[in-house]
Motif scaffolding. Structure first.
Motif, PDB file in Angstrom:
ATOM      1  N   ASP A   1       0.798  -1.258  -0.219  1.00  0.00           N
ATOM      2  CA  ASP A   1       0.064   0.086   0.022  1.00  0.00           C
ATOM      3  C   ASP A   1       0.934   1.294   0.037  1.00  0.00           C
ATOM      4  OD1 ASP A   1      -2.730   1.173   0.546  1.00  0.00           O
ATOM      5  OD2 ASP A   1      -1.698   1.891   1.903  1.00  0.00           O
TER       6      ASP A   1
ATOM      7  N   GLU B   1       6.336   7.590  -4.213  1.00  0.00           N
ATOM      8  CA  GLU B   1       5.118   7.395  -4.699  1.00  0.00           C
ATOM      9  C   GLU B   1       4.754   8.524  -5.728  1.00  0.00           C
ATOM     10  OE1 GLU B   1       2.301   7.160  -1.744  1.00  0.00           O
ATOM     11  OE2 GLU B   1       3.013   5.191  -1.143  1.00  0.00           O
ATOM     12  N   PRO B   2       4.200   8.328  -6.873  1.00  0.00           N
ATOM     13  CA  PRO B   2       3.379   6.776  -7.126  1.00  0.00           C
ATOM     14  C   PRO B   2       4.438   5.857  -7.389  1.00  0.00           C
ATOM     15  CG  PRO B   2       2.992   8.418  -9.199  1.00  0.00           C
ATOM     16  CD  PRO B   2       3.556   9.280  -7.860  1.00  0.00           C
TER      17      PRO B   2
ATOM     18  N   TRP C   1       4.086  -4.366 -10.404  1.00  0.00           N
ATOM     19  CA  TRP C   1       2.930  -4.093 -10.898  1.00  0.00           C
ATOM     20  C   TRP C   1       2.183  -5.430 -11.431  1.00  0.00           C
ATOM     21  CZ3 TRP C   1      -0.327  -0.558  -9.608  1.00  0.00           C
ATOM     22  CH2 TRP C   1       0.409   0.666  -9.247  1.00  0.00           C
TER      23      TRP C   1
ATOM     24  N   THR D   1      -2.423  -1.732  -3.564  1.00  0.00           N
ATOM     25  CA  THR D   1      -3.639  -0.768  -3.315  1.00  0.00           C
ATOM     26  C   THR D   1      -3.142   0.811  -2.956  1.00  0.00           C
ATOM     27  OG1 THR D   1      -3.271  -0.828  -1.044  1.00  0.00           O
ATOM     28  CG2 THR D   1      -4.699  -2.526  -2.020  1.00  0.00           C
ATOM     29  N   PRO D   2      -4.062   1.666  -3.649  1.00  0.00           N
ATOM     30  CA  PRO D   2      -3.571   3.363  -3.666  1.00  0.00           C
ATOM     31  C   PRO D   2      -3.465   3.760  -2.587  1.00  0.00           C
ATOM     32  CG  PRO D   2      -6.094   2.939  -3.905  1.00  0.00           C
ATOM     33  CD  PRO D   2      -5.358   1.453  -3.780  1.00  0.00           C
ATOM     34  N   HIS D   3      -2.472   3.465  -1.593  1.00  0.00           N
ATOM     35  CA  HIS D   3      -2.192   4.037  -0.327  1.00  0.00           C
ATOM     36  C   HIS D   3      -3.424   4.438   0.460  1.00  0.00           C
ATOM     37  CE1 HIS D   3       1.218   6.864   1.607  1.00  0.00           C
ATOM     38  NE2 HIS D   3       0.377   6.392   2.380  1.00  0.00           N
TER      39      HIS D   3
ATOM     40  N   TYR E   1      -7.786  12.205  -4.445  1.00  0.00           N
ATOM     41  CA  TYR E   1      -6.975  11.598  -5.556  1.00  0.00           C
ATOM     42  C   TYR E   1      -6.709  12.419  -6.662  1.00  0.00           C
ATOM     43  CZ  TYR E   1      -5.935   8.395  -9.107  1.00  0.00           C
ATOM     44  OH  TYR E   1      -5.212   7.442 -10.255  1.00  0.00           O
TER      45      TYR E   1
ATOM     46  N   THR F   1      -4.805  12.848 -10.313  1.00  0.00           N
ATOM     47  CA  THR F   1      -4.656  11.937 -11.367  1.00  0.00           C
ATOM     48  C   THR F   1      -3.086  12.192 -11.841  1.00  0.00           C
ATOM     49  OG1 THR F   1      -5.826  13.423 -12.839  1.00  0.00           O
ATOM     50  CG2 THR F   1      -7.159  11.570 -12.114  1.00  0.00           C
TER      51      THR F   1
ATOM     52  N   TYR G   1      -2.099   8.827  -7.595  1.00  0.00           N
ATOM     53  CA  TYR G   1      -2.615   8.176  -6.446  1.00  0.00           C
ATOM     54  C   TYR G   1      -3.326   9.296  -5.714  1.00  0.00           C
ATOM     55  CZ  TYR G   1       1.389  10.542  -4.023  1.00  0.00           C
ATOM     56  OH  TYR G   1       2.325  11.133  -3.503  1.00  0.00           O
TER      57      TYR G   1
END
Length: 84
Positions: A23, A28-29, A37, A45-47, A78, A80, A84
């Motif tokens: 996570d 990041e990302p 991946w 998972t998206p942190h 979030y 984009t 994340y």
């Protein structure tokens, strides 16, 4: 896990670990070229991991609504562009 990404994948490949849900990453990302991946035993998972109670979740939602009503951008929205 206390070892780097390559160590995680090696531990999975060797059978030392059966699977991993990741996570949070140091950078990041996570780089789109990372082999994590595509690893069949890794879920990324998206942190979003959390141990918050229902009360904490409700308080967070109320805070986000209040921020939106004040015309502010919610703090944990979030992004984009960042992935994340």
């Amino acid at each position: 896990m206390g070892f780097g990404h390559l160590g995680q994948a090696a531990a999975l490949d060797s059978g030392h670990l059966g699977g991993a849900v990741l996570d949070v990453f140091r950078h990041e990302p996570l780089d789109t070229r990372s082999p994590l991946w595509d690893h069949p035993r890794i879920t990324i998972t998206p942190h979003a991991a959390s141990e918050a109670s229902r009360e904490d979740h409700a308080r967070y939602i109320a805070d986000v609504i209040a921020q939106c009503e004040r015309g502010q951008r919610p703090a944990l929205l979030y992004d984009t562009a960042r992935g994340y």
